[in-house]
Structures are given as structure tokens and as C-alpha cells.
Design a protein around this motif. Sequence first.
Motif, PDB file in Angstrom:
ATOM      1  N   GLY A 138       0.744   2.038  -1.685  1.00 34.10           N
ATOM      2  CA  GLY A 138       1.148   2.930  -0.606  1.00 34.10           C
ATOM      3  C   GLY A 138       2.400   3.710  -0.956  1.00 34.10           C
ATOM      4  O   GLY A 138       2.972   4.387  -0.117  1.00 34.10           O
ATOM      5  N   GLY A 139       2.815   3.629  -2.218  1.00 29.07           N
ATOM      6  CA  GLY A 139       4.037   4.285  -2.654  1.00 29.07           C
ATOM      7  C   GLY A 139       3.890   5.767  -2.933  1.00 29.07           C
ATOM      8  O   GLY A 139       4.870   6.443  -3.201  1.00 29.07           O
ATOM      9  N   HIS A 140       2.688   6.274  -2.896  1.00 22.20           N
ATOM     10  CA  HIS A 140       2.436   7.696  -3.135  1.00 22.20           C
ATOM     11  C   HIS A 140       1.570   8.221  -1.993  1.00 22.20           C
ATOM     12  O   HIS A 140       0.747   7.503  -1.442  1.00 22.20           O
ATOM     13  N   ALA A 141       1.750   9.480  -1.665  1.00 17.06           N
ATOM     14  CA  ALA A 141       0.956  10.089  -0.599  1.00 17.06           C
ATOM     15  C   ALA A 141      -0.509  10.190  -1.021  1.00 17.06           C
ATOM     16  O   ALA A 141      -0.828  10.318  -2.198  1.00 17.06           O
ATOM     17  N   ASP A 142      -1.378  10.103  -0.070  1.00 18.43           N
ATOM     18  CA  ASP A 142      -2.821  10.306  -0.276  1.00 18.43           C
ATOM     19  C   ASP A 142      -3.446   9.349  -1.287  1.00 18.43           C
ATOM     20  O   ASP A 142      -4.375   9.722  -2.000  1.00 18.43           O
ATOM     21  N   VAL A 143      -2.942   8.129  -1.390  1.00 23.53           N
ATOM     22  CA  VAL A 143      -3.583   7.127  -2.227  1.00 23.53           C
ATOM     23  C   VAL A 143      -3.954   5.933  -1.360  1.00 23.53           C
ATOM     24  O   VAL A 143      -3.397   5.735  -0.284  1.00 23.53           O
ATOM     25  N   ARG A 144      -4.860   5.168  -1.859  1.00 22.95           N
ATOM     26  CA  ARG A 144      -5.311   3.995  -1.114  1.00 22.95           C
ATOM     27  C   ARG A 144      -4.210   2.934  -1.020  1.00 22.95           C
ATOM     28  O   ARG A 144      -3.413   2.789  -1.924  1.00 22.95           O
ATOM     29  N   THR A 145      -4.275   2.191   0.061  1.00 25.40           N
ATOM     30  CA  THR A 145      -3.492   0.968   0.196  1.00 25.40           C
ATOM     31  C   THR A 145      -4.495  -0.187   0.189  1.00 25.40           C
ATOM     32  O   THR A 145      -5.712   0.053   0.287  1.00 25.40           O
ATOM     33  N   ALA A 146      -4.017  -1.403   0.114  1.00 30.91           N
ATOM     34  CA  ALA A 146      -4.935  -2.546   0.160  1.00 30.91           C
ATOM     35  C   ALA A 146      -5.736  -2.523   1.460  1.00 30.91           C
ATOM     36  O   ALA A 146      -6.959  -2.728   1.450  1.00 30.91           O
ATOM     37  N   ASN A 147      -5.069  -2.234   2.566  1.00 32.28           N
ATOM     38  CA  ASN A 147      -5.777  -2.200   3.851  1.00 32.28           C
ATOM     39  C   ASN A 147      -6.789  -1.059   3.926  1.00 32.28           C
ATOM     40  O   ASN A 147      -7.887  -1.236   4.451  1.00 32.28           O
ATOM     41  N   SER A 148      -6.425   0.108   3.397  1.00 30.06           N
ATOM     42  CA  SER A 148      -7.386   1.220   3.450  1.00 30.06           C
ATOM     43  C   SER A 148      -8.568   0.967   2.504  1.00 30.06           C
ATOM     44  O   SER A 148      -9.686   1.374   2.805  1.00 30.06           O
ATOM     45  N   LEU A 149      -8.326   0.287   1.380  1.00 28.89           N
ATOM     46  CA  LEU A 149      -9.437  -0.076   0.489  1.00 28.89           C
ATOM     47  C   LEU A 149     -10.431  -0.965   1.222  1.00 28.89           C
ATOM     48  O   LEU A 149     -11.639  -0.697   1.210  1.00 28.89           O
ATOM     49  N   LEU A 150      -9.931  -2.002   1.880  1.00 25.81           N
ATOM     50  CA  LEU A 150     -10.821  -2.925   2.592  1.00 25.81           C
ATOM     51  C   LEU A 150     -11.545  -2.216   3.731  1.00 25.81           C
ATOM     52  O   LEU A 150     -12.728  -2.475   3.969  1.00 25.81           O
ATOM     53  N   ALA A 151     -10.867  -1.302   4.392  1.00 28.98           N
ATOM     54  CA  ALA A 151     -11.517  -0.524   5.453  1.00 28.98           C
ATOM     55  C   ALA A 151     -12.577   0.401   4.862  1.00 28.98           C
ATOM     56  O   ALA A 151     -13.688   0.502   5.396  1.00 28.98           O
TER      57      ALA A 151
END
Length: 165
Positions: free
Chosen positions: A104-117
Motif C-alpha cells: 500500500g506504499g504506492h498509489a494504485d497498487v494492490r494491498t493484501a486486503n484488496s488482493l483478497l477482495a
Amino acid sequence: MPSAQSPDESTPTDPTGLGRALADWRKLRTPDDAERARTYTQLLQLTRTTARKLGAEDGKSGAAWVFDGNTDPTRYARCLALDEDGDPAWDSEFGVPAPGPLSGGHADVRTANSLLADLGVAEILDDEDSRGEARETIVTAYQEAFAGAWSEEVLRTARYHANAG
């Protein structure tokens, strides 16, 4: 009852079979613990496979930014030499940038939560994965595939330009 499709079976619109496994899980209403465990295990296997696929795609795509049209030709040779020597400087100069994928350290990239979603398993894991083991396995599969594809693409690009010069 879950479909007869095996975990390795896929369709053009569901190349890893994850969509079918998610549908099977949502239809599962049996108190049969063995059937539930089997279906959950299949779902996790397919989720890891899909996470690896997404990680590889994202890693290759991200690596395209390491070199550009203004790259000094000596950078390609340096990249290849550092890799060949196993020099840890390769990681700081050409490796996956910190803080890394899913941070989540860069804009418009996946986070762990967004990956799982994105994989459609966030709610399932909230209910079934109380210790976070499956979540960690899925995230690790993504991160390892991302880093591997990143490195392969950077080296492929460096070899191409070093040989073209």
C-alpha cells in the motif's frame, strides 16, 4: 452439492477455476465437515494459483518501469554483471522497490486486503481463517510470483538491450 470440476480444470473465462470453486463454496450448505474441508482446501489451492498468476502479471508489468528510453546503455551491462556475480547491490538498484508489493506504499497498487477482495475470498477468510494462515499463504504466493516475474523481466530487458547495442 459442489460441481465435479477438478481443481485443475479451467475454462476460457475462468482460467484457474477459482470462479467455479467460489461458486461451489457459496452453494455449500452441508454440515458434513469432511465435504466442507475438502471444498475449502480446493478453494485455497485455486486461490493460491490465481494469486501467483496475478503476482506474476503485476511483477512483469511493474518491471517495465525500471528502464526507459533514456537509460544509459551501461546500466544494462551493470544489471547483468551484478546479477551474474550474485551481488546484493542488484536488489537495491534493479529489484522490487521498497516497500514491496501489497504494502500500500504506492498509489494504485494492490494491498493484501484488496488482493483478497479481488480474488473474492476476503469474506470467506474472515469467517474461516481465524489464525490468518491461509491469508498469509495467499499473500506470500502473490509476493513471490511478483518478485520472480519482476526479476525475470528486468533481466530479459537488460539482455535484450545489451545485445542490441
